[in-house]
Design a protein around this motif. Sequence first.
Motif, PDB file in Angstrom:
ATOM      1  N   THR A  96       0.764  -1.098  -0.546  1.00  0.00           N
ATOM      2  CA  THR A  96       0.423  -0.324  -0.173  1.00  0.00           C
ATOM      3  C   THR A  96       0.913   1.696  -0.034  1.00  0.00           C
ATOM      4  N   LEU A  97       1.972   0.914   0.698  1.00  0.00           N
ATOM      5  CA  LEU A  97       2.614   2.456   1.117  1.00  0.00           C
ATOM      6  C   LEU A  97       3.640   2.695   0.042  1.00  0.00           C
ATOM      7  N   PHE A  98       4.039   1.490  -0.891  1.00  0.00           N
ATOM      8  CA  PHE A  98       4.668   1.517  -2.539  1.00  0.00           C
ATOM      9  C   PHE A  98       3.847   2.577  -3.311  1.00  0.00           C
ATOM     10  N   GLU A  99       2.622   2.167  -3.675  1.00  0.00           N
ATOM     11  CA  GLU A  99       1.542   2.502  -3.910  1.00  0.00           C
ATOM     12  C   GLU A  99       1.863   4.015  -4.232  1.00  0.00           C
ATOM     13  N   LYS A 100       0.632   3.996  -2.403  1.00  0.00           N
ATOM     14  CA  LYS A 100       0.914   6.002  -2.604  1.00  0.00           C
ATOM     15  C   LYS A 100       2.056   7.018  -2.463  1.00  0.00           C
ATOM     16  N   PHE A 101       3.316   5.559  -2.524  1.00  0.00           N
ATOM     17  CA  PHE A 101       4.769   6.839  -2.609  1.00  0.00           C
ATOM     18  C   PHE A 101       5.294   6.869  -4.281  1.00  0.00           C
TER      19      PHE A 101
END
Length: 175
Positions: free
Chosen positions: A59-64
């Motif tokens: 999720t954080l990879f996508e958001k970043f």
Amino acid sequence: MFRGTTIVCIRRDDQVALAGDGQVSLGQTVMKQGACKIRRLHDQQVLAGFAGSTADAFTLFEKFEDKLKTQQGQLARAAVALARDWRSDRVLRRLEALLLVASRDQTLILSGAGDVIEPDDGVAAIGSGGAYALAAGRALLRHSDLGAADIARQALTIAAEICIYTNDHIRLEVL
């Protein structure tokens, strides 16, 4: 502390290397040996690695990646924007992970507490074996002529010898 991984980033001369181990642990059981916890983002120009919950990290990879696009690849701006959202968003703030991100010019550690930390010496590490990899990386950087990739690999190998949540199935990316 996040268990089950070690990510290390080393800068030397004009190279930056990011390495991660492959172990995934659930409690005291090794569930997987060869997980990939690092990836390239933003047209291969940014390296990112995670420590913590795998689903949260994705999720954080996508958001970043979205923040990098919005901020036209400016690493620090994207990191601050993600950290702000991560800390204030009701869903995101429950994510349990750390990110270590690097471009050709900058290395940053991001946390859900809103931290965006740039190391002083070109060495950064996160995860359960992070302190071991950090110490090994600093020593090798100061007392050897090895390149960034070799230092990252050796630092992770040393961490794997000490930390039971880190293995020697190393993935390495270099810019």
